[in-house]
Design a protein around this motif. Structure first.
Motif, short mmCIF file in Angstrom:
data_model
loop_
_atom_site.label_atom_id
_atom_site.label_comp_id
_atom_site.label_asym_id
_atom_site.label_seq_id
_atom_site.Cartn_x
_atom_site.Cartn_y
_atom_site.Cartn_z
N GLU A 97 0.83 -1.20 0.00
CA GLU A 97 0.00 0.00 0.00
C GLU A 97 0.87 1.26 0.00
O GLU A 97 2.04 1.24 0.39
CB GLU A 97 -0.94 0.00 1.22
N LYS A 98 0.28 2.35 -0.45
CA LYS A 98 0.95 3.64 -0.35
C LYS A 98 0.87 4.13 1.08
O LYS A 98 -0.03 3.68 1.79
CB LYS A 98 0.38 4.69 -1.31
N PRO A 99 1.72 5.03 1.57
CA PRO A 99 2.93 5.46 0.92
C PRO A 99 3.93 4.31 0.94
O PRO A 99 4.02 3.60 1.94
CB PRO A 99 3.42 6.60 1.82
N SER A 156 -11.64 17.80 -1.38
CA SER A 156 -12.15 18.27 -0.09
C SER A 156 -12.96 17.14 0.52
O SER A 156 -13.78 16.50 -0.15
CB SER A 156 -12.93 19.58 -0.21
N ARG A 157 -12.67 16.87 1.78
CA ARG A 157 -13.24 15.67 2.40
C ARG A 157 -13.36 15.84 3.92
O ARG A 157 -12.86 16.82 4.49
CB ARG A 157 -12.38 14.45 2.09
N ASN A 158 -13.98 14.84 4.52
CA ASN A 158 -14.08 14.79 5.98
C ASN A 158 -12.74 14.34 6.58
O ASN A 158 -11.88 13.86 5.86
CB ASN A 158 -15.24 13.88 6.41
N LEU A 179 1.77 12.37 3.15
CA LEU A 179 2.01 10.99 2.70
C LEU A 179 0.72 10.16 2.72
O LEU A 179 0.67 9.08 2.14
CB LEU A 179 3.03 10.31 3.62
N GLU A 180 -0.28 10.66 3.41
CA GLU A 180 -1.49 9.87 3.59
C GLU A 180 -2.40 9.94 2.36
O GLU A 180 -2.80 8.93 1.82
CB GLU A 180 -2.19 10.30 4.88
N GLU A 181 -2.73 11.15 1.91
CA GLU A 181 -3.63 11.20 0.74
C GLU A 181 -3.14 12.08 -0.41
O GLU A 181 -3.26 11.67 -1.57
CB GLU A 181 -5.05 11.61 1.17
N ILE A 183 -0.45 12.23 -1.52
CA ILE A 183 0.50 11.40 -2.29
C ILE A 183 -0.16 10.82 -3.55
O ILE A 183 0.47 10.73 -4.60
CB ILE A 183 1.10 10.27 -1.40
N HIS A 184 -1.45 10.48 -3.47
CA HIS A 184 -2.15 9.99 -4.66
C HIS A 184 -2.19 11.07 -5.75
O HIS A 184 -2.15 10.78 -6.94
CB HIS A 184 -3.61 9.65 -4.34
N PHE A 185 -2.33 12.32 -5.29
CA PHE A 185 -2.55 13.40 -6.26
C PHE A 185 -1.23 13.82 -6.92
O PHE A 185 -1.21 14.22 -8.07
CB PHE A 185 -3.27 14.58 -5.59
N GLN A 264 -18.45 9.03 1.17
CA GLN A 264 -17.10 8.81 1.70
C GLN A 264 -16.23 8.22 0.59
O GLN A 264 -16.74 7.86 -0.48
CB GLN A 264 -17.14 7.91 2.94
N ASP A 265 -14.92 8.12 0.88
CA ASP A 265 -14.01 7.61 -0.17
C ASP A 265 -14.37 6.19 -0.59
O ASP A 265 -14.28 5.83 -1.75
CB ASP A 265 -12.54 7.69 0.30
N ARG A 266 -14.81 5.36 0.38
CA ARG A 266 -15.04 3.94 0.07
C ARG A 266 -16.51 3.67 -0.23
O ARG A 266 -17.12 2.81 0.38
CB ARG A 266 -14.55 3.08 1.23
N GLY A 292 -13.96 4.60 -8.48
CA GLY A 292 -13.90 4.82 -7.04
C GLY A 292 -12.88 3.85 -6.49
O GLY A 292 -12.60 2.82 -7.12
N GLU A 293 -12.32 4.14 -5.31
CA GLU A 293 -11.18 3.32 -4.89
C GLU A 293 -11.53 1.85 -4.65
O GLU A 293 -10.67 0.98 -4.81
CB GLU A 293 -10.42 3.95 -3.72
N LEU A 294 -12.80 1.56 -4.32
CA LEU A 294 -13.16 0.15 -4.15
C LEU A 294 -13.11 -0.61 -5.47
O LEU A 294 -12.71 -1.77 -5.53
CB LEU A 294 -14.56 0.03 -3.54
O1 LIG Z 1 -7.01 7.18 -0.53
C1 LIG Z 1 -7.10 7.13 0.69
C2 LIG Z 1 -8.38 7.44 1.35
O2 LIG Z 1 -8.22 8.00 2.61
C3 LIG Z 1 -7.39 7.30 3.47
C4 LIG Z 1 -7.41 7.95 4.82
O3 LIG Z 1 -8.72 8.06 5.31
C5 LIG Z 1 -5.98 7.23 2.90
O4 LIG Z 1 -5.19 6.37 3.69
C6 LIG Z 1 -6.00 6.67 1.54
O5 LIG Z 1 -4.78 6.73 0.89
#
Ligand SMILES: O=C1CO[C@H](CO)[C@@H](O)[C@@H]1O
Ligand SMILES: NC(=O)C1=CN([C@@H]2O[C@H](COP(=O)(O)OP(=O)(O)OC[C@H]3O[C@@H](n4cnc5c(N)ncnc54)[C@H](OP(=O)(O)O)[C@@H]3O)[C@@H](O)[C@H]2O)C=CC1
Length: 348
Positions: A97-99, A156-158, A179-181, A183-185, A264-266, A292-294
């Motif tokens: 997984e990232k990072p 923009s997110r929660n 490094l958490e999010e 990084i994807h961008f 939400q993201d998922r 979507g990430e799922l």
């Molecule tokens: O894409 C993502 C969605 O948000 C997560 C954190 O809540 C991140 O860890 C992740 O990389």
């Protein structure tokens, strides 16, 4: 190549690891044979959900198994290096997984071992597999907007989830919130502006809603300049609601505007659209499957299966993962110093 299923071990059975487990089990040609978790609760949850898989509370037992081809690592970020090196040293292929790591030394060490062992090493930047973010890339490569000059990737997110034992809110374990999010961008922006050469310098700024926790940066923005003259803006706020991501890319001829929204993201029920202007007319570009990430997580497992079986290139290599970590560390240095930072020092 043999048609037998690619046998996966999964390390980490938290919020995202559980989705990885599902993605492996729904993918043709993949089999989930073992899971390693840490707490009794997670071990019990894994056993209940996947009774056919062996479940360990020590990941070293999983990596010692001879019948596993690929190990998928979904543990808190500060553990990526320790777990991933154990996987590679045991001669297994790796989806991490990232990072990829929380320092350049960690990334370099993992790349060295993967090369030594001649193992596949994929990093979880799954947005590259998206039917929409990926379609934007395809159109750019086909010349739809001319030469790209500008990319904005914005979210923009929660607020972030805490994670097991609160690791995401502990700077020593999460590394940084960049490094958490974001990084994807960085990964997406670089991909979109690939024709503009290498990024040369970055300026970034950030702030926190908690006066006593300045290191937890809720708002973050960066500008990255490329050698070919183009630039990218990566921006994120965690002080908003739901999950809304946009990419706007403009070139010498036209423009693209991609947007994605979900509760939400998922979510499996997002709304999304891709619109484009080729210099003549504005069109809505059809997207052939949900994004979507799922969804991309499933495509990611399918991709590593194909890479293992038929040598199809990985969607995101360890070198790509390393590059994105470098960008986050350079951005962090810029936030700290308030100066423009030269990227060469990080990616060389
Ligand atoms: O894409 C993502 C969605 O948000 C997560 C954190 O809540 C991140 O860890 C992740 O990389
Ligand atoms: N690409 C993407 O879009 C996303 C990537 N991620 C990344 O995935 C990783 C995990 O995130 P997430 O699932 O949200 O985090 P969680 O905190 O929800 O889950 C982490 C899991 O790792 C387990 N764990 C910790 N130490 C060990 C160990 N030594 N052996 C086995 N398992 C261990 C924890 O176990 P226990 O439950 O027993 O405490 C927990 O289940 C992070 O690196 C994150 O950045 C996350 C979300 C999306």
């Amino acid at each position: 190549m043999s048609d037998r299923p690619v046998r996966f071990g999964l390390i980490g059975f938290g919020a995202w690891g559980q989705h990885h487990a599902n993605a492996i089990t729904v993918t043709d040609g993949a089999e989930l044979v073992a899971i390693a978790a840490r707490s009794d609760t997670s071990v019990a949850a894994a056993k209940e959900k996947y009774p056919d898989a062996a479940v360990y509370n020590d990941y070293r037992e999983l990596v010692a198994r001879e019948d596993i081809d690929f190990v998928d690592v979904v543990v808190p970020s500060h553990l990526h290096h320790a777990v991933a090196t154990a996987v590679l040293q045991a001669g297994k292929h790796l989806l991490l997984e990232k990072p990829m790591g929380v320092s350049m030394d960690e990334c370099d060490d993992m790349i060295r071992i993967a090369n030594q062992q001649k193992r596949l090493f994929a990093v979880g930047h799954e947005l590259r597999l998206s039917s929409m973010w990926g379609k934007a890339k395809e159109l750019i490569d086909e010349g739809f907007i001319g030469d790209p000059l500008y990319a904005l990737v914005e979210l923009s997110r929660n607020p972030y989830r805490q994670g097991a034992d609160g690791w995401r809110y502990d700077i020593d374990r999460v590394g940084s919130w960049i490094l958490e999010e974001p990084i994807h961008f960085f990964d997406l922006a670089r991909w979109y502006l690939e024709r503009s050469g290498q990024p040369e310098r970055i300026y970034a700024t950030a702030n926190s809603r908690q006066p006593g926790r300045p290191e937890l940066q809720d708002n973050f923005s960066a500008i990255m300049h490329f050698s070919g003259g183009s630039y990218a803006v990566v921006s994120q706020t965690l002080a908003a609601f739901e999950h809304h991501q946009t990419a706007k890319i403009t070139g010498t001829k036209g423009a693209l505007w991609a947007s994605w929204s979900g509760a939400q993201d998922r979510t499996r029920h997002p709304t999304f659209s891709l619109r484009g202007f080729d210099g003549n007319e504005v069109v809505t570009i059809p997207i052939d499957k949900p994004t979507g990430e799922l969804f991309e997580l499933e495509d990611q497992v399918a991709r590593v299966v194909q890479a293992h079986r038929s040598g199809v290139p990985l969607h995101c290599t360890a070198e790509d993962g390393r590059w994105s970590v470098a960008m986050c560390l350079a951005a962090e240095a810029s936030v700290r110093s308030g100066n423009i930072v030269s990227i060469g020092d990080y990616i060389s």
